[in-house]
Design a protein around this motif. Structure first.
Motif, mmCIF file in Angstrom:
data_model
loop_
_atom_site.group_PDB
_atom_site.id
_atom_site.type_symbol
_atom_site.label_atom_id
_atom_site.label_comp_id
_atom_site.label_asym_id
_atom_site.label_seq_id
_atom_site.Cartn_x
_atom_site.Cartn_y
_atom_site.Cartn_z
ATOM 1 N N LEU A 80 0.833 -1.207 0.000
ATOM 2 C CA LEU A 80 0.000 0.000 0.000
ATOM 3 C C LEU A 80 0.867 1.256 0.000
ATOM 4 O O LEU A 80 0.599 2.227 -0.721
ATOM 5 N N TYR A 81 1.918 1.216 0.814
ATOM 6 C CA TYR A 81 2.818 2.374 0.914
ATOM 7 C C TYR A 81 3.402 2.717 -0.454
ATOM 8 O O TYR A 81 3.365 3.862 -0.898
ATOM 9 N N LEU A 82 3.933 1.688 -1.143
ATOM 10 C CA LEU A 82 4.537 1.952 -2.456
ATOM 11 C C LEU A 82 3.477 2.402 -3.460
ATOM 12 O O LEU A 82 3.713 3.298 -4.269
ATOM 13 N N LYS A 83 2.299 1.786 -3.385
ATOM 14 C CA LYS A 83 1.223 2.177 -4.307
ATOM 15 C C LYS A 83 0.883 3.657 -4.107
ATOM 16 O O LYS A 83 0.761 4.415 -5.070
ATOM 17 N N GLU A 84 0.758 4.071 -2.850
ATOM 18 C CA GLU A 84 0.378 5.458 -2.575
ATOM 19 C C GLU A 84 1.514 6.435 -2.862
ATOM 20 O O GLU A 84 1.286 7.631 -2.995
ATOM 21 N N CYS A 85 2.739 5.912 -2.942
ATOM 22 C CA CYS A 85 3.874 6.733 -3.395
ATOM 23 C C CYS A 85 3.799 6.967 -4.899
ATOM 24 O O CYS A 85 4.604 7.719 -5.446
ATOM 25 N N GLY A 86 2.897 6.246 -5.595
ATOM 26 C CA GLY A 86 2.877 6.297 -7.054
ATOM 27 C C GLY A 86 4.048 5.542 -7.652
ATOM 28 O O GLY A 86 4.485 5.807 -8.774
ATOM 29 N N PHE A 87 4.549 4.563 -6.904
ATOM 30 C CA PHE A 87 5.747 3.814 -7.303
ATOM 31 C C PHE A 87 5.460 2.953 -8.533
ATOM 32 O O PHE A 87 4.469 2.216 -8.557
ATOM 33 N N LYS A 88 6.336 3.038 -9.540
ATOM 34 C CA LYS A 88 6.090 2.315 -10.798
ATOM 35 C C LYS A 88 7.217 1.343 -11.141
ATOM 36 O O LYS A 88 7.129 0.621 -12.134
ATOM 37 N N ASP A 89 8.308 1.355 -10.361
ATOM 38 C CA ASP A 89 9.461 0.533 -10.724
ATOM 39 C C ASP A 89 9.323 -0.877 -10.146
ATOM 40 O O ASP A 89 8.274 -1.261 -9.661
ATOM 41 N N LYS A 90 10.432 -1.609 -10.201
ATOM 42 C CA LYS A 90 10.442 -2.957 -9.634
ATOM 43 C C LYS A 90 10.944 -2.913 -8.193
ATOM 44 O O LYS A 90 11.672 -2.002 -7.807
ATOM 45 N N VAL A 91 10.577 -3.962 -7.433
ATOM 46 C CA VAL A 91 11.000 -4.034 -6.036
ATOM 47 C C VAL A 91 11.925 -5.227 -5.846
ATOM 48 O O VAL A 91 11.648 -6.328 -6.353
ATOM 49 N N TYR A 92 13.035 -5.011 -5.129
ATOM 50 C CA TYR A 92 13.859 -6.124 -4.691
ATOM 51 C C TYR A 92 13.397 -6.499 -3.288
ATOM 52 O O TYR A 92 13.420 -5.669 -2.379
#
Lengths: 353, 353
Positions: free
Chosen positions: A137-149
Motif C-alpha cells: 500500500l505504501y509503495l502504491k500510494e507513493c505512485g511507485f512504478k518501478d520494480k522491487v527487490y
C-alpha cells in the motif's frame, strides 16, 4: 518526547514520499499533546482485574474500537488461547469495532483471514492489517512504478502483485556452498536497473548475496527502503532453548551494509493505526490496543495516543513491566501500558460479570 | 568523551572476563587525559605535504613506531600501492618499528604473512595483528576451556586450534532451500551444550540457521560474545556498483536476535594497540597510526592516544573529512586525523626529501 518522535517520523516519511499518510500523521501528532496527560497515571500500569466494576464499564463505554495483536494474545502458534474467540464476539456484541494488527509479513490479507477462520475467529479482510499489505500500500500510494527487490516471502510479492507492482523473484540465493573465500569477482552479480525500492521482511533464506544486492540497490539514494517491521526475535513454541531471529535481524543487517534507515511499516510505527483510522475515522482516545509486547504493541498504542492493555500470555512478563515503571529511560517508560491483565480470558470474564 | 568511553570499555571487558588486557587498558585510559589537548589542533586536520620540512623531521624524530591499516593504505585487493613497500623499508631504515593492524578475520597470522610476502612487503608474524588471532588470544587469556560456535571462516577456527580451543564446524548451514515457510519444529536444531562462546567474524555463508544458533547460545548469559570487528561494508574493487556487506552486518544481525552486545576485537576498539603495546612497551604519544577509514583507523588511533594520518587512497575521502571537521557530532569529530595525505607514496616522498 512523543511530539518530537512524531515530528521526526513525519519528516522521514515526507523525505521518502511526500504525500503518503501525511495528513493522518499530522492529525495524530496534533492529538498527542492532549492525550499524554490522560494515559498511564503516574507512570504505573493498573491491573484491569482490580478496577471497580463501574469504572471498567465506564471505560468500555468510551471505547469505540479494540485492536488486537495476534500471536501471544489471541493464539500461540496455531493454538487459540482460552476464550479468545469468545472475547471478539463479546466485543462485537457490545458494538465495538475489532481490528487485528500483526507485524507478520509472511502472509497476504487473504491468507491471514484463512488462518483466522481456521482458528475459529470471525473476521473480515477489512479488519486485518498485516505488514506485507502495508508495504505494498505504501509503495502504491507513493505512485511507485518501478520494480522491487524483496528480502522476504510470498506474502510480500503477492501483495505487491495485487497493487500492480512487479518484484524480482524471491527464495534461496546463496553464495556457492563450496567456496572457501568471498571474492565478488567470482560472482556474476546482476543488478536490475529497473529496481527502485527494497523491501525487507521475514526471510528464512537470508544470505550474503541477498544483503549485498539490497545494499547495492540502496547505494542509489533514490531507491526507497521499506522494512515491514523490526521485531528482534520470536520464541519457538515448545522449543524453549531456541531463539528465532525476527525481521529486525535482517533489517539491521541491511541497514548496516547500506548505511541507511528504512521506513518501517509495522508497530511501533504508526502506519497500522493510520491505515485503520483513515478508513474508519477513529478517535485515538476511543481506541484500546491489546498486545503482549511492550516495545511494539504498547509503545505503538502510546505513540498513537490509544489506550493500552498488556496481556501476560506472550513475550513481556510482569517483571519487565514493573522494571519499566521505575526506569529512568524514557524509551522504557513508553512501554508501560495503561492496564495489564493475565490474558484475554481474564479480560473476557471481567466483561461477562 | 575519551575518558568516558575508555572507562565503559574496561567495565565491559571486566564484566566478560576480569583479567584480560585490563592492566594495559588502565594505562591507556590514564594516558588519555594528557594526550587529548595535544592532538588535532583546533579540530582541523593538517596536510602532511604542507608541513615545513623541519616540522616533519622533528615530528618523525618523536615517533618510535608506525602502525598501518592494510587494504586501502598499502594495497587495493591484491595490488600494492605505489611505493608502499619502499615506505615500509624507509621507516625501518629510520629506526621505526612497523606494525600492520588489519580488521580482516579471514586469515591466520601465517596466512597474512604469506600475503605480505606475495605483495613484496617485508614483515614478520610478530608485526601483524589480525582479528581472528586477537579473538583466539582473548579467549585463551580468559582461561576459556569450552567450545566455540563460530560465524566466520577458517581464519578463526585455525587460530583457535593454535591456542588449543575447540570450535564447531564452519561452512554452509542454511535452511532447506525448498521450504516456503519457517517452522522451527521442522528442523532438528541441535545445540551443543559444551559451547561457551560465540565468535562472529566475516562469513559469506551467513544464514538464518547460523544467526538462530548464535542467538540461542547467547540466550545463556554465561556464553561469551566476541566480534572480530564491526566494519559495515567494503568496496568491491573494480565493481563500483556493488556494495559488499562487512562483518558489522553479521554482528548487528546477531546482536539484534540475541539482545546482547559483543566484545569487539578490531579497530576502533583498542585491543590491537593493547596487544602490540604489551609486547613492545610503546608510548601512545610516540606512535603514528596510518589508515584510510575515519570511523575505524583514525577513531582507533585517537581513542588510544596515538598520532593519526589519514590517506585518501581508500574509503574516506577529503570531503567527508572536511565535513567531520565542522560537525557538531562528537562521534564525527573523533574521526578527524592529526594529518592527512594523498597516499603512502606522498608520505614516502616527503620522507625522501
Amino acid at each position: 518526547m512523543i511530539l518530537r518522535s512524531g515530528a521526526a517520523l513525519i519528516g522521514r516519511y515526507l523525505k521518502d514520499c511526500r504525500k503518503v499518510f501525511s495528513s493522518p500523521s499530522y492529525s495524530i501528532s496534533s492529538n498527542f499533546a492532549s492525550m499524554e496527560s490522560k494515559h498511564v497515571q503516574n507512570g504505573n500500569a493498573l491491573s484491569l482485574a482490580s478496577l471497580p466494576k463501574e469504572q471498567l464499564t465506564s471505560f468500555m463505554q468510551d471505547i469505540d474500537a479494540v485492536m488486537f495483536d495476534c500471536d501471544g494474545v489471541l493464539w500461540l502458534g496455531m493454538d487459540p488461547l482460552e476464550n479468545a474467540q469468545a472475547l471478539v464476539i463479546k466485543l462485537r456484541s457490545m458494538g465495538k469495532k475489532v481490528f487485528f494488527m500483526t507485524n507478520n509479513s509472511t502472509r497476504t490479507q487473504e491468507e491471514f483471514l484463512e488462518k483466522f477462520n481456521k482458528l475459529g475467529f470471525e473476521a473480515s479482510v477489512d479488519e486485518i492489517v498485516g505488514t506485507a499489505f502495508l508495504a505494498a500500500l505504501y509503495l502504491k500510494e507513493c505512485g511507485f512504478k518501478d520494480k522491487v527487490y524483496v528480502i522476504g516471502s510470498e506474502g510480500i510479492t503477492k501483495e505487491l502483485a495485487k497493487v500492480g507492482i512487479d518484484s524480482l523473484p524471491i527464495g534461496p540465493d546463496a553464495v556457492d556452498p563450496t567456496s572457501l573465500r568471498w571474492n565478488p569477482q567470482d560472482y556474476n552479480i546482476d543488478l536490475d536497473p529497473s529496481v527502485g525500492a527494497v523491501i525487507v521482511g521475514f526471510d528464512h533464506h537470508i544470505s550474503y548475496t541477498k544483503i549485498l544486492k539490497a545494499a547495492s540497490y540502496l547505494n542509489n539514494d533514490k531507491c526507497l527502503f521499506v522494512a515491514t517491521n523490526t521485531d528482534e526475535q520470536f520464541p519457538a513454541r515448545g522449543l524453549s532453548s531456541i531463539v528465532c531471529p525476527g525481521t529486525g535481524t535482517f533489517v539491521n543487517a541491511v541497514k548496516t551494509a547500506a548505511g541507511r534507515e528504512p521506513v518501517v511499516m509495522g508497530k511501533p510505527e504508526p502506519f497500522p493505526f493510520e491505515y485503520v483510522q483513515r478508513k474508519h475515522n477513529l478517535q485515538p482516545n476511543r481506541v484500546l490496543m491489546v498486545g503482549d509486547r511492550g516495545n511494539t504493541d504498547i509503545l505503538f498504542g502510546r505513540e498513537c495516543g490509544l489506550w493500552t492493555l498488556l496481556v501476560m500470555s506472550g513475550v513481556t512478563d510482569i517483571n519487565s513491566m514493573r522494571r519499566w515503571e521505575t526506569s529512568q529511560d524514557p524509551a522504557e517508560k513508553m512501554c508501560v501500558p495503561d492496564y495489564y491483565s493475565q490474558d484475554v480470558n481474564e479480560f473476557y470474564k471481567l466483561l461477562q460479570n
